[in-house]
Scaffold this motif. Structure first.
Motif, mmCIF file in Angstrom:
data_model
loop_
_atom_site.group_PDB
_atom_site.id
_atom_site.type_symbol
_atom_site.label_atom_id
_atom_site.label_comp_id
_atom_site.label_asym_id
_atom_site.label_seq_id
_atom_site.Cartn_x
_atom_site.Cartn_y
_atom_site.Cartn_z
ATOM 1 N N ILE A 34 0.806 -1.147 0.231
ATOM 2 C CA ILE A 34 0.069 0.096 0.183
ATOM 3 C C ILE A 34 1.029 1.345 -0.069
ATOM 4 C CG2 ILE A 34 -1.814 1.364 1.460
ATOM 5 C CD1 ILE A 34 -2.906 -1.322 2.308
ATOM 6 N N ILE A 35 0.734 2.173 -1.006
ATOM 7 C CA ILE A 35 1.338 3.495 -1.113
ATOM 8 C C ILE A 35 0.327 4.670 -0.739
ATOM 9 C CG2 ILE A 35 3.112 2.472 -2.404
ATOM 10 C CD1 ILE A 35 1.877 4.050 -4.684
ATOM 11 N N LYS A 36 -0.891 4.722 -0.811
ATOM 12 C CA LYS A 36 -1.788 5.490 -0.480
ATOM 13 C C LYS A 36 -3.165 5.007 -0.107
ATOM 14 C CE LYS A 36 -4.551 9.271 -3.007
ATOM 15 N NZ LYS A 36 -4.648 9.626 -4.193
ATOM 16 N N VAL A 37 -3.709 5.657 1.118
ATOM 17 C CA VAL A 37 -5.109 5.517 1.301
ATOM 18 C C VAL A 37 -5.933 6.667 1.700
ATOM 19 C CG1 VAL A 37 -6.516 4.519 3.223
ATOM 20 C CG2 VAL A 37 -4.440 3.531 2.569
ATOM 21 N N GLU A 38 -7.063 6.580 1.075
ATOM 22 C CA GLU A 38 -7.988 7.951 1.416
ATOM 23 C C GLU A 38 -9.313 7.322 1.825
ATOM 24 O OE1 GLU A 38 -10.071 11.519 -1.358
ATOM 25 O OE2 GLU A 38 -8.366 10.302 -2.096
ATOM 26 N N LYS A 39 -9.800 8.005 2.833
ATOM 27 C CA LYS A 39 -11.171 7.839 3.404
ATOM 28 C C LYS A 39 -12.285 8.240 2.464
ATOM 29 C CE LYS A 39 -10.025 7.886 8.005
ATOM 30 N NZ LYS A 39 -10.251 8.422 9.589
ATOM 31 N N ILE A 40 -12.877 7.407 2.050
ATOM 32 C CA ILE A 40 -14.268 7.834 1.238
ATOM 33 C C ILE A 40 -15.576 7.514 2.141
ATOM 34 C CG2 ILE A 40 -13.190 7.612 -0.989
ATOM 35 C CD1 ILE A 40 -14.236 4.778 -1.378
ATOM 36 N N TRP A 41 -16.716 7.894 1.566
ATOM 37 C CA TRP A 41 -17.864 7.809 2.416
ATOM 38 C C TRP A 41 -18.048 6.174 2.778
ATOM 39 C CZ3 TRP A 41 -22.308 5.242 0.814
ATOM 40 C CH2 TRP A 41 -22.314 4.790 -0.635
ATOM 41 N N ASN A 42 -17.973 5.348 2.137
ATOM 42 C CA ASN A 42 -18.285 4.020 2.317
ATOM 43 C C ASN A 42 -16.829 3.141 2.445
ATOM 44 O OD1 ASN A 42 -17.387 4.190 -0.349
ATOM 45 N ND2 ASN A 42 -19.001 2.563 -1.117
ATOM 46 N N GLY A 43 -15.937 3.451 2.868
ATOM 47 C CA GLY A 43 -14.747 2.662 2.939
ATOM 48 C C GLY A 43 -13.652 3.640 2.695
ATOM 49 N N TYR A 44 -12.656 2.786 1.984
ATOM 50 C CA TYR A 44 -11.198 3.415 1.563
ATOM 51 C C TYR A 44 -11.080 3.246 0.117
ATOM 52 C CZ TYR A 44 -10.788 3.124 6.568
ATOM 53 O OH TYR A 44 -11.121 3.043 8.069
ATOM 54 N N THR A 91 -2.048 0.858 -4.526
ATOM 55 C CA THR A 91 -0.928 -0.147 -4.206
ATOM 56 C C THR A 91 0.363 0.118 -5.080
ATOM 57 O OG1 THR A 91 -1.925 -1.791 -5.803
ATOM 58 C CG2 THR A 91 -2.568 -1.977 -3.723
ATOM 59 N N SER A 92 1.211 -0.394 -4.958
ATOM 60 C CA SER A 92 2.808 -0.181 -5.527
ATOM 61 C C SER A 92 2.492 -0.872 -6.966
ATOM 62 C CB SER A 92 3.955 -1.038 -4.902
ATOM 63 O OG SER A 92 3.605 -2.314 -4.800
ATOM 64 N N ASN A 93 1.551 -1.619 -7.376
ATOM 65 C CA ASN A 93 1.387 -2.040 -8.719
ATOM 66 C C ASN A 93 0.527 -1.050 -9.626
ATOM 67 O OD1 ASN A 93 -0.795 -2.934 -7.540
ATOM 68 N ND2 ASN A 93 -0.888 -4.963 -8.403
ATOM 69 N N MET A 94 0.021 -0.050 -8.997
ATOM 70 C CA MET A 94 -0.495 1.016 -9.462
ATOM 71 C C MET A 94 -2.091 0.659 -9.528
ATOM 72 S SD MET A 94 1.689 3.147 -9.531
ATOM 73 C CE MET A 94 1.298 4.532 -10.225
ATOM 74 N N MET A 95 -2.697 -0.064 -8.737
ATOM 75 C CA MET A 95 -4.126 -0.620 -8.890
ATOM 76 C C MET A 95 -4.555 0.409 -7.881
ATOM 77 S SD MET A 95 -4.689 -2.750 -10.995
ATOM 78 C CE MET A 95 -6.491 -3.038 -10.618
ATOM 79 N N GLU A 96 -5.978 0.878 -8.273
ATOM 80 C CA GLU A 96 -6.757 1.607 -7.284
ATOM 81 C C GLU A 96 -7.585 0.889 -6.838
ATOM 82 O OE1 GLU A 96 -8.769 5.572 -8.367
ATOM 83 O OE2 GLU A 96 -6.625 6.152 -8.123
ATOM 84 N N ILE A 97 -7.779 0.550 -5.684
ATOM 85 C CA ILE A 97 -8.857 -0.269 -5.260
ATOM 86 C C ILE A 97 -9.855 0.367 -4.282
ATOM 87 C CG2 ILE A 97 -9.306 -2.704 -3.915
ATOM 88 C CD1 ILE A 97 -6.118 -2.883 -4.824
ATOM 89 N N TYR A 98 -11.167 0.051 -4.228
ATOM 90 C CA TYR A 98 -12.148 0.741 -3.416
ATOM 91 C C TYR A 98 -12.616 -0.546 -2.625
ATOM 92 C CZ TYR A 98 -11.721 4.345 -6.667
ATOM 93 O OH TYR A 98 -11.400 5.251 -7.497
ATOM 94 N N VAL A 99 -12.429 -0.272 -1.126
ATOM 95 C CA VAL A 99 -12.832 -1.522 -0.214
ATOM 96 C C VAL A 99 -13.504 -0.772 0.890
ATOM 97 C CG1 VAL A 99 -10.459 -1.254 0.956
ATOM 98 C CG2 VAL A 99 -11.743 -3.479 0.969
ATOM 99 N N ASP A 100 -14.510 -1.773 1.414
ATOM 100 C CA ASP A 100 -15.412 -1.379 2.613
ATOM 101 C C ASP A 100 -14.492 -1.907 3.889
ATOM 102 O OD1 ASP A 100 -16.249 -3.885 2.972
ATOM 103 O OD2 ASP A 100 -18.252 -3.534 2.463
#
Length: 100
Positions: free
Chosen positions: A65-75, A79-88
């Motif tokens: 993990i290189i970045k985490v941002e709080k969003i209304w329903n989770g995060y 990641t270091s492989n340049m994937m942006e993942i939305y997770v609750d």
């Protein structure tokens, strides 16, 4: 972030931006709760619910993990492989995309 110190701090309206000597960047809201954290090493995964971290590690075992941002329903987690993942909070992956 044990062993680090603040290199830069800025107040911008209702937000606080902090940069540490490790290179980490943390954005806080006016209440002092973190909104976004970016770091390219030693990300403190204990600040994210364990099921969410486990889901990311299961989906992309070689990435970190290189970045985490709080969003209304989770995060929103990048990641270091340049994937942006939305997770609750329960570890359910809500969506993902490649982010170059």
């Amino acid at each position: 972030f044990p062993g680090t110190s603040i290199m830069y701090a800025e107040i911008d309206y209702n937000e606080y931006d902090i940069r540490l000597n490790s290179g980490a960047e943390i954005e806080f809201d006016k209440s002092g709760d973190w909104k976004e954290i970016k770091t390219y090493q030693n990300f403190p995964t204990e600040i994210i619910p364990t099921p969410a971290v486990q889901a990311i590690k299961k989906q992309y075992p070689g990435a970190f993990i290189i970045k985490v941002e709080k969003i209304w329903n989770g995060y929103e987690i990048k990641t270091s492989n340049m994937m942006e993942i939305y997770v609750d909070n329960k570890g359910k992956i809500l969506g993902q995309k490649f982010d170059n």
